[in-house]
Design an enzyme around this catalytic site. Structure first.
Site, short mmCIF file in Angstrom:
data_model
loop_
_atom_site.label_atom_id
_atom_site.label_comp_id
_atom_site.label_asym_id
_atom_site.label_seq_id
_atom_site.Cartn_x
_atom_site.Cartn_y
_atom_site.Cartn_z
N LYS A 149 0.87 -1.18 0.00
CA LYS A 149 0.00 0.00 0.00
C LYS A 149 0.90 1.23 0.00
CE LYS A 149 -2.05 3.09 2.00
NZ LYS A 149 -1.87 4.49 1.59
N GLY A 179 -4.61 3.81 -2.30
CA GLY A 179 -5.83 4.30 -1.68
C GLY A 179 -5.50 4.94 -0.35
N GLY A 181 -4.91 5.70 3.41
CA GLY A 181 -4.45 4.92 4.55
C GLY A 181 -5.56 4.69 5.56
N GLU A 183 -8.65 4.48 5.07
CA GLU A 183 -9.68 3.54 4.62
C GLU A 183 -9.07 2.19 4.25
OE1 GLU A 183 -12.13 5.52 1.67
OE2 GLU A 183 -12.12 7.28 2.99
N GLY A 185 -5.88 1.18 3.96
CA GLY A 185 -4.77 0.75 4.82
C GLY A 185 -5.30 0.15 6.10
N GLU A 223 8.66 0.94 11.37
CA GLU A 223 9.81 1.84 11.20
C GLU A 223 9.25 3.25 11.24
OE1 GLU A 223 12.80 0.77 11.24
OE2 GLU A 223 12.73 -1.29 10.53
N CYS A 257 13.84 9.71 7.33
CA CYS A 257 13.61 9.39 8.75
C CYS A 257 14.90 9.52 9.55
CB CYS A 257 13.03 8.00 8.87
SG CYS A 257 13.97 6.76 7.98
N GLU A 358 9.83 15.88 15.23
CA GLU A 358 10.34 15.66 13.88
C GLU A 358 9.75 16.72 12.93
OE1 GLU A 358 8.93 12.14 11.70
OE2 GLU A 358 11.02 11.66 11.29
P1 NAP Z 1 2.17 8.47 7.63
O1 NAP Z 1 1.26 9.61 7.54
O2 NAP Z 1 2.31 7.77 8.93
O3 NAP Z 1 1.69 7.44 6.49
C1 NAP Z 1 2.43 6.28 6.18
C2 NAP Z 1 1.54 5.31 5.44
O4 NAP Z 1 0.49 4.85 6.29
C3 NAP Z 1 0.85 5.89 4.21
O5 NAP Z 1 0.78 4.91 3.21
C4 NAP Z 1 -0.53 6.22 4.75
O6 NAP Z 1 -1.51 6.31 3.74
C5 NAP Z 1 -0.76 5.04 5.66
N1 NAP Z 1 -1.77 5.24 6.70
C6 NAP Z 1 -2.18 6.39 7.27
N2 NAP Z 1 -3.14 6.14 8.18
C7 NAP Z 1 -3.33 4.81 8.21
C8 NAP Z 1 -4.20 3.93 8.94
N3 NAP Z 1 -5.06 4.38 9.85
N4 NAP Z 1 -4.12 2.60 8.71
C9 NAP Z 1 -3.26 2.11 7.80
N5 NAP Z 1 -2.43 2.89 7.05
C10 NAP Z 1 -2.47 4.21 7.27
O7 NAP Z 1 3.66 8.83 7.23
P2 NAP Z 1 4.11 9.72 5.98
O8 NAP Z 1 3.63 11.10 6.26
O9 NAP Z 1 3.76 9.08 4.71
O10 NAP Z 1 5.72 9.60 6.07
C11 NAP Z 1 6.52 10.37 6.88
C12 NAP Z 1 6.90 9.65 8.16
O11 NAP Z 1 7.53 8.40 7.87
C13 NAP Z 1 7.91 10.40 8.99
O12 NAP Z 1 7.51 10.40 10.34
C14 NAP Z 1 9.20 9.59 8.85
O13 NAP Z 1 10.11 9.69 9.88
C15 NAP Z 1 8.68 8.22 8.72
N6 NAP Z 1 9.67 7.36 8.08
C16 NAP Z 1 10.31 6.40 8.82
C17 NAP Z 1 11.27 5.59 8.23
C18 NAP Z 1 11.97 4.51 9.02
O14 NAP Z 1 12.50 3.61 8.40
N7 NAP Z 1 12.02 4.55 10.32
C19 NAP Z 1 11.58 5.75 6.89
C20 NAP Z 1 10.92 6.73 6.17
C21 NAP Z 1 9.95 7.52 6.79
P3 NAP Z 1 -1.91 7.76 3.14
O15 NAP Z 1 -0.72 8.29 2.48
O16 NAP Z 1 -3.03 7.47 2.21
O17 NAP Z 1 -2.34 8.58 4.33
#
Ligand code: NAP
Ligand code: MG
Length: 460
Positions: A149, A179, A181, A183, A185, A223, A257, A358
């Site tokens: 996803k 799609g 997250g 919904e 996800g 992660e 990250c 962050e």
């Molecule tokens: P995010 O908002 O947490 O979203 C990540 C993924 O989860 C997206 O595909 C999102 O879909 C989905 N999602 C959101 N709500 C969900 C739910 N309730 N159930 C299932 N899936 C759901 O993160 P982001 O804004 O894309 O990315 C930035 C973050 O990623 C930063 O905090 C960064 O530090 C972290 N990161 C961590 C690493 C690591 O390896 N530790 C690496 C890279 C990034 P939608 O896009 O459709 O909302």
């Protein structure tokens, strides 16, 4: 959207739960055959995928830079990591050895690994190509079928990687479903047929996914976010430390990250280091990544840009000194995109919000320290524990400080390289990726205990 130009790049269908059901059924059906493939067969297919990625690497990078805003050189590097991860996991699964435990002369255990089933892999927008490989490669190698996803802000490169995988793999082994997250996800992580969840993204959503995994009683790797400390002692190689301090926060416009977002400078070098770093930041060529001279592109979208600008206001209000940057770039082409000037806050206290939270943008906070004990305490005073950097030529100090830092990855005289086991301490997550240890997170362990004697125990 292309964050450099504001133009619509492509429209992507957003799946609903009915489509998610079909994808799960497809992955489940494919699993019954895929789990029986030999390791050699899977490794051969994974090498074919790597070759196909390599053949299309430049095209994939062109997609990536248009949807994420990162520069071409960075994109090619991350895609090279993606390709080598498939080759690495192919080799790792071929070389994997299971264990045999001798209990006594008459009995032993064979400890064998088996795949879990349908793995749901949820990706963030910031490094979609590389993170795809960190999850898909070990999951496939271990014999699982997968559903990927992608994030809504960057689904295109993942869909293209998925297309290539599908051209090589049997139908249903790898599925991509775009799609929301909230919904689709959310629906996938709670589905009774889901056997494994691996999520990369924010700590906030990660906590939610962890709860859903607990309800479903399935293993879950997380992660999450970071606020990595980059610590420079006075005996460090100064020019190299300055270069890496800039790279650590400006690569991918600070949307990594492991970005080195908290820079700790020893008081003896504080002024000189910052003077040179400021010059570097002020001379970065910010622009559209399709131009080869661009060194830093835009941030991923307007909402991310506004969130970064809010943090810059927070920093000013907290009393930190804005040394350079601190604004959206405007005028000409900049007006159409989401460009933020490389920004440094100096005289930062570690307790300030800009040092604790962050920001995920090209905003560096700089904190002064006077001794090793103090800097270790400050570096560890963070909810996160993803990565850290230590700059010194004193071997004993390098190892002492590395062992004292609460982080899953510590670089000594380096930063950003991603090799070896990768994952977070504290609120930065659970589980490890990249390295062969990741295979454990996609496998079940079966203990087959065998008796080789005909002796009958003298009881009952
Ligand atoms: P995010 O908002 O947490 O979203 C990540 C993924 O989860 C997206 O595909 C999102 O879909 C989905 N999602 C959101 N709500 C969900 C739910 N309730 N159930 C299932 N899936 C759901 O993160 P982001 O804004 O894309 O990315 C930035 C973050 O990623 C930063 O905090 C960064 O530090 C972290 N990161 C961590 C690493 C690591 O390896 N530790 C690496 C890279 C990034 P939608 O896009 O459709 O909302
Ligand atoms: Mg988000």
């Amino acid at each position: 959207m292309n964050p450099a130009t504001g133009e619509l790049l492509s429209s992507v269908a957003s799946a609903d739960s009915g489509e998610a059901d079909k994808v799960i059924a497809s992955a489940e059906q494919a699993f019954s055959k895929w789990r029986k493939t030999t390791r050699t067969e899977r490794a051969a297919l994974m090498r074919q995928i790597a070759d196909r990625f390599e053949a299309e690497q430049e095209y994939l990078a062109q997609v990536d830079i248009r949807e994420t805003g990162r520069c071409l050189g960075e994109s090619m590097l991350l895609l090279s990591n993606c390709i080598s991860e498939f080759r690495y996991m192919a080799a790792a699964i071929e070389a994997y050895e299971e264990t045999l435990i001798q209990h006594n002369n008459d009995s032993f255990s064979m400890v064998v690994k088996e795949p879990l089933g349908v793995a749901v892999l949820i990706l963030p927008w910031n490094s979609p190509g590389m993170l795809f490989s960190w999850k898909v490669a070990p999951a496939l190698a271990a014999g699982n079928t997968v559903i990927v996803k992608p994030a809504s802000a960057a689904p295109l490169v993942v869909m293209e990687l998925g297309r290539i995988c599908q051209e090589v793999l049997p139908p249903g082994v790898l599925n991509v479903i775009a799609g929301s997250g909230r919904e689709v996800g959310n629906y996938l992580v709670g589905h009774p047929k889901t056997a494994k969840i691996s999520f990369t993204g924010s700590t906030e959503v990660g906590r939610f996914i962890g709860k859903a995994a607990a309800e479903n009683i399935v293993p879950c790797s997380l992660e999450l976010g970071g606020k990595s400390a980059n610590i420079v002692f006075p005996d460090a190689h100064m020019d190299k430390a300055i270069q890496f301090a800039a790279m650590a926060i400006l690569s991918s416009s600070g949307q990594i990250c492991v970005s080195g977002s908290r820079l700790f400078l020893h008081e003896q070098i504080y002024d000189e280091f910052l003077e040179k770093l400021k010059v570097k930041f002020e001379n970065v060529t910010v622009g559209n990544p399709v131009n080869p001279e661009t060194q830093m592109g835009p941030v991923v979208d307007k909402s991310q840009m506004n969130s970064i600008l809010d943090y810059i206001d927070i920093g000013k209000n907290e009393g930190a000194t804005l040394l350079c940057g601190g604004e959206r770039l405007t005028g000409g082409e900049y007006d159409k995109g989401c460009f933020i000037a490389p920004t440094i806050f100096s005289n930062v206290e570690n307790s300030m919000r800009i040092a604790q939270e962050e920001i995920f943008g090209p905003v560096l906070v700089v904190i002064r320290f006077s001794d090793e004990t103090e800097v270790i305490k400050m570096a560890n005073d963070s909810p996160y524990g993803l990565a850290a950097g230590v700059w010194t030529k004193d071997l004993q100090r390098a190892l002492r400080v590395s062992r004292s830092l609460e982080a899953g990855l510590v670089w000594v005289n380096d930063f950003l390289t991603s090799i070896g086991p990768f994952g977070g301490y504290k609120k930065s997550g659970l589980g490890r990726e990249i390295h062969k240890v990741a295979l454990e997170y996609y496998s079940n362990t079966k203990n087959i205990l065998v008796s080789t004697s005909d002796d009958i125990p003298p009881i009952f």
